[in-house]
Write a protein that holds these residues in place. Sequence first.
Motif, PDB file in Angstrom:
ATOM      1  N   TYR A 417       0.800  -1.226   0.000  1.00  0.00           N
ATOM      2  CA  TYR A 417       0.000   0.000   0.000  1.00  0.00           C
ATOM      3  C   TYR A 417       0.834   1.278   0.000  1.00  0.00           C
ATOM      4  CZ  TYR A 417      -3.890  -3.104   0.889  1.00  0.00           C
ATOM      5  OH  TYR A 417      -4.824  -4.103   0.771  1.00  0.00           O
ATOM      6  N   HIS A 418       2.119   1.169  -0.362  1.00  0.00           N
ATOM      7  CA  HIS A 418       2.944   2.375  -0.331  1.00  0.00           C
ATOM      8  C   HIS A 418       2.639   3.313  -1.496  1.00  0.00           C
ATOM      9  CE1 HIS A 418       5.599   0.562  -3.456  1.00  0.00           C
ATOM     10  NE2 HIS A 418       5.972   1.810  -3.687  1.00  0.00           N
ATOM     11  N   LYS A 419       1.902   2.825  -2.487  1.00  0.00           N
ATOM     12  CA  LYS A 419       1.528   3.662  -3.632  1.00  0.00           C
ATOM     13  C   LYS A 419       0.082   3.391  -4.028  1.00  0.00           C
ATOM     14  CE  LYS A 419       2.785   2.689  -7.890  1.00  0.00           C
ATOM     15  NZ  LYS A 419       1.563   2.209  -8.539  1.00  0.00           N
ATOM     16  N   GLY A 420      -0.441   4.260  -4.870  1.00  0.00           N
ATOM     17  CA  GLY A 420      -1.795   4.071  -5.364  1.00  0.00           C
ATOM     18  C   GLY A 420      -2.839   4.695  -4.452  1.00  0.00           C
ATOM     19  N   LYS A 421      -4.090   4.645  -4.868  1.00  0.00           N
ATOM     20  CA  LYS A 421      -5.178   5.262  -4.109  1.00  0.00           C
ATOM     21  C   LYS A 421      -5.859   4.294  -3.152  1.00  0.00           C
ATOM     22  CE  LYS A 421      -6.206   8.720  -7.657  1.00  0.00           C
ATOM     23  NZ  LYS A 421      -7.246   9.283  -8.558  1.00  0.00           N
ATOM     24  N   SER A 422      -5.611   2.990  -3.318  1.00  0.00           N
ATOM     25  CA  SER A 422      -6.263   2.013  -2.439  1.00  0.00           C
ATOM     26  C   SER A 422      -5.662   2.076  -1.040  1.00  0.00           C
ATOM     27  CB  SER A 422      -6.106   0.603  -3.006  1.00  0.00           C
ATOM     28  OG  SER A 422      -4.751   0.231  -3.059  1.00  0.00           O
ATOM     29  N   VAL A 423      -6.462   1.716  -0.062  1.00  0.00           N
ATOM     30  CA  VAL A 423      -6.021   1.712   1.334  1.00  0.00           C
ATOM     31  C   VAL A 423      -6.237   0.322   1.912  1.00  0.00           C
ATOM     32  CG1 VAL A 423      -6.420   4.169   1.717  1.00  0.00           C
ATOM     33  CG2 VAL A 423      -8.287   2.549   2.091  1.00  0.00           C
ATOM     34  N   PRO A 424      -5.488  -0.045   2.953  1.00  0.00           N
ATOM     35  CA  PRO A 424      -5.613  -1.394   3.519  1.00  0.00           C
ATOM     36  C   PRO A 424      -7.035  -1.759   3.940  1.00  0.00           C
ATOM     37  CG  PRO A 424      -3.662  -0.300   4.377  1.00  0.00           C
ATOM     38  CD  PRO A 424      -4.411   0.728   3.586  1.00  0.00           C
ATOM     39  N   GLN A 425      -7.796  -0.762   4.418  1.00  0.00           N
ATOM     40  CA  GLN A 425      -9.150  -1.038   4.918  1.00  0.00           C
ATOM     41  C   GLN A 425     -10.085  -1.557   3.840  1.00  0.00           C
ATOM     42  OE1 GLN A 425      -7.310   1.707   5.390  1.00  0.00           O
ATOM     43  NE2 GLN A 425      -7.949   2.873   7.204  1.00  0.00           N
ATOM     44  N   ASP A 426      -9.677  -1.437   2.568  1.00  0.00           N
ATOM     45  CA  ASP A 426     -10.504  -1.946   1.469  1.00  0.00           C
ATOM     46  C   ASP A 426     -10.427  -3.462   1.346  1.00  0.00           C
ATOM     47  OD1 ASP A 426     -11.236   0.633   0.809  1.00  0.00           O
ATOM     48  OD2 ASP A 426      -9.669   0.868  -0.708  1.00  0.00           O
ATOM     49  N   GLU A 427      -9.451  -4.080   2.021  1.00  0.00           N
ATOM     50  CA  GLU A 427      -9.216  -5.519   1.871  1.00  0.00           C
ATOM     51  C   GLU A 427      -9.757  -6.300   3.067  1.00  0.00           C
ATOM     52  OE1 GLU A 427      -7.781  -7.029  -0.669  1.00  0.00           O
ATOM     53  OE2 GLU A 427      -7.004  -5.331  -1.815  1.00  0.00           O
ATOM     54  N   ASP A 428     -10.520  -7.350   2.780  1.00  0.00           N
ATOM     55  CA  ASP A 428     -11.045  -8.198   3.850  1.00  0.00           C
ATOM     56  C   ASP A 428      -9.917  -8.864   4.631  1.00  0.00           C
ATOM     57  OD1 ASP A 428     -13.629  -7.553   3.172  1.00  0.00           O
ATOM     58  OD2 ASP A 428     -13.939  -9.356   1.941  1.00  0.00           O
ATOM     59  N   THR A 445       2.690   2.473   6.983  1.00  0.00           N
ATOM     60  CA  THR A 445       2.409   2.747   5.570  1.00  0.00           C
ATOM     61  C   THR A 445       2.275   4.245   5.332  1.00  0.00           C
ATOM     62  OG1 THR A 445       1.249   0.638   5.347  1.00  0.00           O
ATOM     63  CG2 THR A 445       0.849   2.283   3.643  1.00  0.00           C
ATOM     64  N   ALA A 446       1.601   4.932   6.242  1.00  0.00           N
ATOM     65  CA  ALA A 446       1.426   6.381   6.111  1.00  0.00           C
ATOM     66  C   ALA A 446       2.780   7.097   6.113  1.00  0.00           C
ATOM     67  CB  ALA A 446       0.547   6.898   7.254  1.00  0.00           C
ATOM     68  N   ILE A 447       3.688   6.649   6.971  1.00  0.00           N
ATOM     69  CA  ILE A 447       5.031   7.242   7.018  1.00  0.00           C
ATOM     70  C   ILE A 447       5.795   6.938   5.739  1.00  0.00           C
ATOM     71  CG2 ILE A 447       7.277   7.126   8.186  1.00  0.00           C
ATOM     72  CD1 ILE A 447       5.737   6.642  10.812  1.00  0.00           C
ATOM     73  N   LEU A 448       5.724   5.687   5.281  1.00  0.00           N
ATOM     74  CA  LEU A 448       6.466   5.286   4.084  1.00  0.00           C
ATOM     75  C   LEU A 448       5.993   6.062   2.854  1.00  0.00           C
ATOM     76  CD1 LEU A 448       8.580   3.508   2.741  1.00  0.00           C
ATOM     77  CD2 LEU A 448       6.848   1.712   2.515  1.00  0.00           C
ATOM     78  N   ARG A 449       4.701   6.309   2.759  1.00  0.00           N
ATOM     79  CA  ARG A 449       4.181   7.072   1.618  1.00  0.00           C
ATOM     80  C   ARG A 449       4.805   8.466   1.558  1.00  0.00           C
ATOM     81  NH1 ARG A 449      -2.139   6.230   0.082  1.00  0.00           N
ATOM     82  NH2 ARG A 449      -2.108   3.976  -0.282  1.00  0.00           N
ATOM     83  N   ILE A 450       4.913   9.111   2.705  1.00  0.00           N
ATOM     84  CA  ILE A 450       5.518  10.453   2.736  1.00  0.00           C
ATOM     85  C   ILE A 450       6.990  10.380   2.336  1.00  0.00           C
ATOM     86  CG2 ILE A 450       6.074  12.437   4.197  1.00  0.00           C
ATOM     87  CD1 ILE A 450       3.075  12.029   3.600  1.00  0.00           C
ATOM     88  N   ALA A 451       7.713   9.409   2.895  1.00  0.00           N
ATOM     89  CA  ALA A 451       9.142   9.270   2.592  1.00  0.00           C
ATOM     90  C   ALA A 451       9.366   8.980   1.113  1.00  0.00           C
ATOM     91  CB  ALA A 451       9.748   8.156   3.450  1.00  0.00           C
ATOM     92  N   ASP A 452       8.523   8.139   0.540  1.00  0.00           N
ATOM     93  CA  ASP A 452       8.655   7.800  -0.879  1.00  0.00           C
ATOM     94  C   ASP A 452       8.353   9.013  -1.755  1.00  0.00           C
ATOM     95  OD1 ASP A 452       9.121   5.964  -2.998  1.00  0.00           O
ATOM     96  OD2 ASP A 452       6.967   5.727  -3.280  1.00  0.00           O
ATOM     97  N   ALA A 453       7.382   9.814  -1.363  1.00  0.00           N
ATOM     98  CA  ALA A 453       7.037  11.017  -2.138  1.00  0.00           C
ATOM     99  C   ALA A 453       8.196  11.998  -2.185  1.00  0.00           C
ATOM    100  CB  ALA A 453       5.801  11.686  -1.528  1.00  0.00           C
ATOM    101  N   LEU A 454       8.977  12.055  -1.106  1.00  0.00           N
ATOM    102  CA  LEU A 454      10.071  13.018  -1.041  1.00  0.00           C
ATOM    103  C   LEU A 454      11.283  12.600  -1.886  1.00  0.00           C
ATOM    104  CD1 LEU A 454       9.921  14.080   2.720  1.00  0.00           C
ATOM    105  CD2 LEU A 454       9.128  15.344   0.718  1.00  0.00           C
ATOM    106  N   ASP A 455      11.234  11.384  -2.460  1.00  0.00           N
ATOM    107  CA  ASP A 455      12.253  11.015  -3.450  1.00  0.00           C
ATOM    108  C   ASP A 455      11.545  10.529  -4.707  1.00  0.00           C
ATOM    109  OD1 ASP A 455      14.922  10.781  -4.324  1.00  0.00           O
ATOM    110  OD2 ASP A 455      14.916   8.626  -3.924  1.00  0.00           O
ATOM    111  N   ARG A 456      10.551  11.274  -5.116  1.00  0.00           N
ATOM    112  CA  ARG A 456       9.718  10.902  -6.271  1.00  0.00           C
ATOM    113  C   ARG A 456      10.566  10.697  -7.527  1.00  0.00           C
ATOM    114  NH1 ARG A 456       4.226  11.623  -7.323  1.00  0.00           N
ATOM    115  NH2 ARG A 456       3.729  10.760  -9.367  1.00  0.00           N
ATOM    116  N   GLY A 457      11.560  11.544  -7.712  1.00  0.00           N
ATOM    117  CA  GLY A 457      12.376  11.448  -8.908  1.00  0.00           C
ATOM    118  C   GLY A 457      13.531  10.480  -8.808  1.00  0.00           C
TER     119      GLY A 457
END
Length: 509
Positions: A417-428, A445-457
């Motif tokens: 779930y580190h990328k994309g619009k889906s969230v873990p709560q969508d999965e049974d 996951t929320a922390i990793l998403r921010i960290a990954d965004a800061l090295d987008r390139g």
Amino acid sequence: MATPESVIEIGSTGVRLLVAEFSSDGKQNVLDRSEKPLPLGKDVFTSGVISQDTQNQLIQILIRYREQLAGWGLSPSQCTCFALSAFRDAKNCDPIMDRILVQAGFHVRIIDGIEENKLMYLAVSDCIKNETPDFKNKDTVILVVGGSTSEIMMMSDGKMAGVHSLRLGTVRIDQQMRSQASSYNDIQRYVQESIYNTKGSLESELNLSDVRQFIAVGQDITLAALHVGRPISTFLWEIDKKDFSDFVKEIQDYSIDECVARFKISYSEAETLQVSLLIYNLFLHLTKAEKLLAPETNIRNGLLLSQHSNENEELQKEFNMQITASARNLLRKYHGDESHAECVRMIAIRIYDTLKNELGFSEHIRTLLETAAILHDIGAFIRYDNHNIHSSYIIRNSEIFGLSRKDNTIVAEIAKYHKGKSVPQDEDSFLMLPRSDRMTILKLTAILRIADALDRGHIQKFNDFSIKIQQNSLVIHTKTSKNTVLEKIALSEKSGMFESVFGYKVILL
């Protein structure tokens, strides 16, 4: 005076008890030990279940151990009772665990192969830390041959390069080959071919011909050390490669009765002695090691050490370093972007440490975040589109040193779930996890998403930055002169989960 601690191991060939205490300097002193042979593995490998007779023997052994523990003032609830792979593979393990709890009072914990590696690493490193300085700077193999599996750890320059739980155990082989009325030569060929088939996979992580230090652990190795080895210290032996090979060759002609008489061992131990030493010898000859080191330790010592690792800051730090080293080696195996992974790991940890008081997690959870950050893009090896799904698959099906099956699941979910619009709560499947695991996955996951965004390139712009919590915002202030438009766009896309979980708006200045 230190309080005694106890552990019981339910293995393929016997049930073993250890009572020990830890001195103020962290040294483990053995107070009591017992071992009772039990053909549990033989049952499982022939019929898939543990027979009624073996169950009854197991219960009686545990009741006797309960009485033995009472002499040390310990109750079953104060003892860690664990079972290894043979018990885990039994189709009827659940009702037997219930019987053990009801009739003997012990709660059985099942340990998987990778956790076995972790516990054995702790035991071995503690046993040899003052005797073999080369342990930290030589390519090393640590091998433990059991009844069900063989556990192998490979280290390069003191860092974990790979761990594997191989379905190459003495009882398993004995049962498979006995049904074919095989000779020792047939068994030798079977083992040789099995090892050869795994050699390629092992050498994708560490070239075995570069290994100069071979560490073997187990009762059978200790027996060999007593006959052809020499002591280095109280609990560490050394055996020359040639002497060990000659000993293995010599005993291959012994009958089981001769092994019992010559070595004063039980019949069940004698049944698997030749196969066990054969496996050690064949692996030894894949390396350039001229000697075999035999520490007299076991998984029970490792389990007691693991319970004290949180109290031992140096041990915990060393252990966490080996987990991330194993993750980095896995990323390298799949040709991942190591620079991006390291940048994301560094940023994620900085955010984690800023929120540390609000998270309330243990040091181990911090290491899970590091592991997920290192491996989040590993699925690009398969295909970059939907690489998060592929990353999750690779992580779930890989052996990462120090991570239990539960840990592996958490890291795989974070990567998924580190990328994309889906969230873990969508999965049974996510909703079926325990609440504590769900919150761990969401926060990391929320922390990793921010960290990954800061090295987008993937060009590591941010080497000098600060993170502060100001009112209801997490403010990331960077001193770079480079254009940050791409990162700000990425943050706007990926910060939603962070704001939902922590209640902070993310601002990049």
